[in-house]
Structure formats: C-alpha cells, structure tokens
Design a protein around this motif. Structure first.
Motif, PDB file in Angstrom:
ATOM      1  N   VAL A 133      91.989  39.635  23.979  1.00 20.49           N
ATOM      2  CA  VAL A 133      92.104  38.726  22.836  1.00 20.49           C
ATOM      3  C   VAL A 133      92.943  37.507  23.221  1.00 20.49           C
ATOM      4  O   VAL A 133      92.584  36.362  22.926  1.00 20.49           O
ATOM      5  CB  VAL A 133      92.738  39.448  21.629  1.00 20.49           C
ATOM      6  CG1 VAL A 133      93.092  38.448  20.529  1.00 20.49           C
ATOM      7  CG2 VAL A 133      91.792  40.515  21.084  1.00 20.49           C
ATOM      8  N   ALA A 134      94.054  37.751  23.911  1.00 22.14           N
ATOM      9  CA  ALA A 134      94.934  36.658  24.325  1.00 22.14           C
ATOM     10  C   ALA A 134      94.230  35.707  25.297  1.00 22.14           C
ATOM     11  O   ALA A 134      94.418  34.494  25.239  1.00 22.14           O
ATOM     12  CB  ALA A 134      96.205  37.221  24.966  1.00 22.14           C
ATOM     13  N   LEU A 135      93.421  36.278  26.181  1.00 22.27           N
ATOM     14  CA  LEU A 135      92.680  35.453  27.146  1.00 22.27           C
ATOM     15  C   LEU A 135      91.721  34.512  26.428  1.00 22.27           C
ATOM     16  O   LEU A 135      91.661  33.306  26.726  1.00 22.27           O
ATOM     17  CB  LEU A 135      91.932  36.354  28.114  1.00 22.27           C
ATOM     18  CG  LEU A 135      91.160  35.689  29.259  1.00 22.27           C
ATOM     19  CD1 LEU A 135      91.105  36.617  30.466  1.00 22.27           C
ATOM     20  CD2 LEU A 135      89.736  35.319  28.848  1.00 22.27           C
ATOM     21  N   ILE A 136      90.964  35.030  25.472  1.00 26.76           N
ATOM     22  CA  ILE A 136      90.011  34.189  24.741  1.00 26.76           C
ATOM     23  C   ILE A 136      90.747  33.117  23.953  1.00 26.76           C
ATOM     24  O   ILE A 136      90.329  31.945  23.916  1.00 26.76           O
ATOM     25  CB  ILE A 136      89.130  35.056  23.819  1.00 26.76           C
ATOM     26  CG1 ILE A 136      88.251  35.973  24.661  1.00 26.76           C
ATOM     27  CG2 ILE A 136      88.265  34.175  22.911  1.00 26.76           C
ATOM     28  CD1 ILE A 136      87.494  37.015  23.867  1.00 26.76           C
ATOM     29  N   LYS A 137      91.861  33.481  23.350  1.00 27.27           N
ATOM     30  CA  LYS A 137      92.635  32.490  22.595  1.00 27.27           C
ATOM     31  C   LYS A 137      93.200  31.408  23.511  1.00 27.27           C
ATOM     32  O   LYS A 137      93.292  30.237  23.130  1.00 27.27           O
ATOM     33  CB  LYS A 137      93.743  33.184  21.808  1.00 27.27           C
ATOM     34  CG  LYS A 137      93.202  34.004  20.648  1.00 27.27           C
ATOM     35  CD  LYS A 137      94.301  34.605  19.798  1.00 27.27           C
ATOM     36  CE  LYS A 137      93.695  35.339  18.596  1.00 27.27           C
ATOM     37  NZ  LYS A 137      94.728  35.926  17.716  1.00 27.27           N
ATOM     38  N   ALA A 138      93.559  31.783  24.732  1.00 32.01           N
ATOM     39  CA  ALA A 138      94.042  30.786  25.691  1.00 32.01           C
ATOM     40  C   ALA A 138      92.943  29.786  26.034  1.00 32.01           C
ATOM     41  O   ALA A 138      93.200  28.578  26.180  1.00 32.01           O
ATOM     42  CB  ALA A 138      94.535  31.486  26.954  1.00 32.01           C
ATOM     43  N   TYR A 139      91.708  30.274  26.162  1.00 27.09           N
ATOM     44  CA  TYR A 139      90.591  29.359  26.414  1.00 27.09           C
ATOM     45  C   TYR A 139      90.298  28.488  25.208  1.00 27.09           C
ATOM     46  O   TYR A 139      89.973  27.302  25.352  1.00 27.09           O
ATOM     47  CB  TYR A 139      89.353  30.142  26.859  1.00 27.09           C
ATOM     48  CG  TYR A 139      89.316  30.317  28.363  1.00 27.09           C
ATOM     49  CD1 TYR A 139      88.756  29.347  29.190  1.00 27.09           C
ATOM     50  CD2 TYR A 139      89.904  31.434  28.952  1.00 27.09           C
ATOM     51  CE1 TYR A 139      88.760  29.491  30.575  1.00 27.09           C
ATOM     52  CE2 TYR A 139      89.914  31.587  30.328  1.00 27.09           C
ATOM     53  CZ  TYR A 139      89.333  30.611  31.126  1.00 27.09           C
ATOM     54  OH  TYR A 139      89.354  30.733  32.495  1.00 27.09           O
ATOM     55  N   ARG A 140      90.392  29.040  24.021  1.00 28.44           N
ATOM     56  CA  ARG A 140      90.211  28.218  22.819  1.00 28.44           C
ATOM     57  C   ARG A 140      91.254  27.106  22.757  1.00 28.44           C
ATOM     58  O   ARG A 140      90.941  25.962  22.427  1.00 28.44           O
ATOM     59  CB  ARG A 140      90.293  29.105  21.565  1.00 28.44           C
ATOM     60  CG  ARG A 140      89.101  30.016  21.356  1.00 28.44           C
ATOM     61  CD  ARG A 140      87.834  29.253  21.070  1.00 28.44           C
ATOM     62  NE  ARG A 140      86.669  30.127  20.904  1.00 28.44           N
ATOM     63  CZ  ARG A 140      85.422  29.692  20.843  1.00 28.44           C
ATOM     64  NH1 ARG A 140      85.172  28.391  20.952  1.00 28.44           N
ATOM     65  NH2 ARG A 140      84.423  30.532  20.719  1.00 28.44           N
ATOM     66  N   GLU A 141      92.474  27.457  23.081  1.00 26.36           N
ATOM     67  CA  GLU A 141      93.549  26.458  23.069  1.00 26.36           C
ATOM     68  C   GLU A 141      93.325  25.373  24.113  1.00 26.36           C
ATOM     69  O   GLU A 141      93.441  24.181  23.838  1.00 26.36           O
ATOM     70  CB  GLU A 141      94.885  27.155  23.311  1.00 26.36           C
ATOM     71  CG  GLU A 141      96.078  26.211  23.391  1.00 26.36           C
ATOM     72  CD  GLU A 141      97.369  26.924  23.729  1.00 26.36           C
ATOM     73  OE1 GLU A 141      98.255  26.278  24.336  1.00 26.36           O
ATOM     74  OE2 GLU A 141      97.496  28.116  23.402  1.00 26.36           O
ATOM     75  N   SER A 142      92.972  25.779  25.334  1.00 29.17           N
ATOM     76  CA  SER A 142      92.793  24.817  26.424  1.00 29.17           C
ATOM     77  C   SER A 142      91.525  23.988  26.254  1.00 29.17           C
ATOM     78  O   SER A 142      91.437  22.870  26.761  1.00 29.17           O
ATOM     79  CB  SER A 142      92.748  25.551  27.776  1.00 29.17           C
ATOM     80  OG  SER A 142      93.966  26.250  27.992  1.00 29.17           O
ATOM     81  N   ASP A 143      90.540  24.558  25.543  1.00 26.40           N
ATOM     82  CA  ASP A 143      89.278  23.865  25.311  1.00 26.40           C
ATOM     83  C   ASP A 143      89.351  22.891  24.141  1.00 26.40           C
ATOM     84  O   ASP A 143      88.430  22.098  23.918  1.00 26.40           O
ATOM     85  CB  ASP A 143      88.180  24.913  25.054  1.00 26.40           C
ATOM     86  CG  ASP A 143      86.783  24.323  24.979  1.00 26.40           C
ATOM     87  OD1 ASP A 143      86.298  23.793  25.999  1.00 26.40           O
ATOM     88  OD2 ASP A 143      86.182  24.382  23.892  1.00 26.40           O
ATOM     89  N   ALA A 144      90.450  22.905  23.403  1.00 21.85           N
ATOM     90  CA  ALA A 144      90.597  22.039  22.221  1.00 21.85           C
ATOM     91  C   ALA A 144      91.129  20.671  22.613  1.00 21.85           C
ATOM     92  O   ALA A 144      92.230  20.272  22.224  1.00 21.85           O
ATOM     93  CB  ALA A 144      91.514  22.712  21.204  1.00 21.85           C
ATOM     94  N   PHE A 145      90.365  19.952  23.431  1.00 14.23           N
ATOM     95  CA  PHE A 145      90.815  18.663  23.965  1.00 14.23           C
ATOM     96  C   PHE A 145      90.143  17.470  23.281  1.00 14.23           C
ATOM     97  O   PHE A 145      90.471  16.324  23.571  1.00 14.23           O
ATOM     98  CB  PHE A 145      90.549  18.587  25.476  1.00 14.23           C
ATOM     99  CG  PHE A 145      89.148  18.949  25.866  1.00 14.23           C
ATOM    100  CD1 PHE A 145      88.104  18.073  25.669  1.00 14.23           C
ATOM    101  CD2 PHE A 145      88.896  20.190  26.424  1.00 14.23           C
ATOM    102  CE1 PHE A 145      86.813  18.417  26.037  1.00 14.23           C
ATOM    103  CE2 PHE A 145      87.598  20.550  26.791  1.00 14.23           C
ATOM    104  CZ  PHE A 145      86.552  19.647  26.588  1.00 14.23           C
ATOM    105  N   LEU A 146      89.212  17.712  22.396  1.00  8.81           N
ATOM    106  CA  LEU A 146      88.524  16.601  21.723  1.00  8.81           C
ATOM    107  C   LEU A 146      89.336  16.061  20.545  1.00  8.81           C
ATOM    108  O   LEU A 146      90.077  16.803  19.908  1.00  8.81           O
ATOM    109  CB  LEU A 146      87.151  17.068  21.237  1.00  8.81           C
ATOM    110  CG  LEU A 146      86.153  17.451  22.329  1.00  8.81           C
ATOM    111  CD1 LEU A 146      84.844  17.909  21.701  1.00  8.81           C
ATOM    112  CD2 LEU A 146      85.904  16.277  23.266  1.00  8.81           C
TER     113      LEU A 146
END
Length: 308
Positions: free
Chosen positions: A295-308
């Motif tokens: 769960v933490a891994l997916i949330k880390a990708y969501r956070e890092s992918d939120a660049f727009l």
C-alpha cells in the motif's frame, strides 16, 4: 406520527446514511487500504512479479490483474525467458486482454555477466547469437518490444579500446537477428560491481552510436546512474536519442521513490515535459514488508506521479 410511519422513515434514513458512508469510504480509502480500482498514472510505470504478492497472491497472473486494478498499465519480468512456454503465453494473453504493455525481459543465456563479449572469443559470440534467437520467440509470445542485455565483465588483459571494439562487433551480430523482427536490445550500464564493462550512460551512448541500429539502445536505470555518475537529468538529456527504456529505484536502498535521496517527482515531470511515452520499469524492492508495504509503495508512486 404513527409508530409504523416513524419506523419506516427511520429505517430509510438509516439506509441513506449507510449508503452515503459506503460511498464516502470508497472515495476516500483508509490509510491502510487501497481503492478497488485505481486511475491510470500520468506515466507508464511497470511493476514486476512478486512486488504485490501479499495483496494478490503468488500467481503472476493474479498479480498482473492487481497491478491493472491499481492503475498500472505495464508489467516487466526479468526472468521471463526462464518461464515455460505455456506460462509465457498466459502472460501475453492476459496483458493483451487488459490492454497492458510488456516491459523488458532479460536476454538470458545463463551467467551473462561472466560470459563476456569484451573477450572477442567466438564461443561467447555464438552463445550471444543463440540467445538472441531464443529471445525473439519469447518476445512474440508476450508482444515485447524491449529486452535487456549486459555485455559482461572487463577483459583486463586487453586494452579498453579493443574490448569496446569486441563488444560492438558482437552486438552487431545480435542486431542483425533482432532488428528485422523489431525487438530492441537495451544495454544496461550497472553499478553492481567494478568488474562490469558497461558502467555509464555516456559509454553506452558511444557503443550504441557505433553499432548504429534501432535495435541497440540504452536502458537508463536511474538507481544505477545515481550511484555511478549522478547528474541524472543532464546526462539523460545528453544521451536522450539513444535511450529507449527507463528503470526506477531510489538510492540508497533501491526501494520505491520517496525512500531515498532522488527527487523522483522532479524527474517524472521532466520526462513528461520531454514527451516520454515509454515504460518506466519499477526495478526495486519494497521498503516495507507485507500488504502495508505494498500500500505504501503505491501511495509513493501516486505522490511522485502528481507533478501536473
């Protein structure tokens, strides 16, 4: 108010409250859970087998389905060539059904690192040609476009220029097989140990230019390049026209983004700005164990992918 009407209205109100609460919970999952269906990411990240085994089970097909449900649209599998043909076909069929893309697999002929093309020995060239032919058959089963290759160790009894020429000549033999079928061999400079011949993106760039084939490009693994050279974005830009695939891993530790020193949100934004439409392989471990770690891994990708 009659008792029966009062109870009916109370029941309806309770049901409405429960429905609203359920909808709210689905829209805002708790800290330790994930939404049933995740929206696709801005970039095309590719998990690997085992990354979500606690959430999806040990079956690779169930894991791929879980990846899709969480918003991932690619999958990579270094050990694909070691799977039996039936399993390769099942993976290919599921990816096609879900509209997912196959990322890299490793052109694997045994211990590639020690079977070095730097030596110029015919036995190593013959082995390389043989595994390139086998890789084509694997690629067809899963509709793969990229396959990783590592030229091997230094041959320290030879001058570096001669070693480089030996690698270039051998790679040309491989591209003669791969290019007509559209499979791209991506060379990966690594940081695993000091004996490996291919160490930097710049060195790989020179080799690819010399091979001069659309089937010989660079796999830019951000984790390895941070360890070997740093200066990640400028070096990436210098070598951009020979980079065909990118992999991810934070440093130190080689875990998901946000666990180390690399500013992945900034790198992802840069790649998006450049118009990168390719795959970014998640070639790293999980920082934390169990379902909570996934769960933490997916949330880390969501956070890092939120660049727009």
């Amino acid at each position: 108010m009659e008792r029966r009407k009062f109870l009916q209205q109370g029941t309806l109100a309770g049901l409405s409250t429960l429905a609203f609460s359920a909808a709210t919970a689905a829209a805002h999952p708790s800290e330790g859970s994930l939404p049933a269906i995740g929206k696709p990411f801005n970039l095309n990240y590719a998990p690997h087998d085992g990354m979500f085994k606690n959430s999806a089970g040990s079956n690779v097909l169930d894991q791929i389905q879980f990846m899709y449900d969480q918003g991932f649209r690619s999958f990579e599998d270094n050990g694909l060539m070691n799977r039996d043909v039936a399993e390769q076909e099942k993976i290919g069929n599921l990816l096609a059904k879900l509209g997912m893309q196959m990322g890299v697999f490793v052109i694997d002929g045994g211990d590639n690192w020690k079977t070095s093309l730097t030596t110029g020995k015919q036995e190593f060239r013959d082995t390389f040609v043989k595994i390139c032919r086998k890789a084509l058959e694997t690629a067809k089963r899963v509709n793969a476009k990229w396959a990783t290759f590592v030229p091997g160790y230094f041959e320290r009894n030879l001058p570096i220029g001669v070693q480089t020429a030996n690698v270039i000549e051998a790679l040309r033999l491989g591209t003669a097989i791969l290019e007509p079928q559209g499979l791209i061999m991506v060379l990966e400079p690594l940081s695993d140990n000091a004996d490996l011949f291919l160490r930097t993106a710049e060195q790989s760039y020179m080799v690819c230019k010399a091979v001069n084939s659309p089937s010989c490009k660079i796999l830019y693994d951000i984790y390895h390049m941070q360890r070997n050279t740093g200066n990640l974005i400028p070096v990436m830009d210098l070598c951009w026209d020979e980079i065909a695939y990118i992999q991810i891993g934070d440093n130190p530790g080689r875990k998901e983004p946000t666990t180390g020193e690399i500013n992945y949100k900034n790198i992802f934004k840069h790649l998006h700005t450049k118009g990168y439409k390719g795959v970014l392989g998640m070639e790293h471990g999980n920082a934390n164990p169990g379902k909570e770690g996934e769960v933490a891994l997916i949330k880390a990708y969501r956070e890092s992918d939120a660049f727009l």
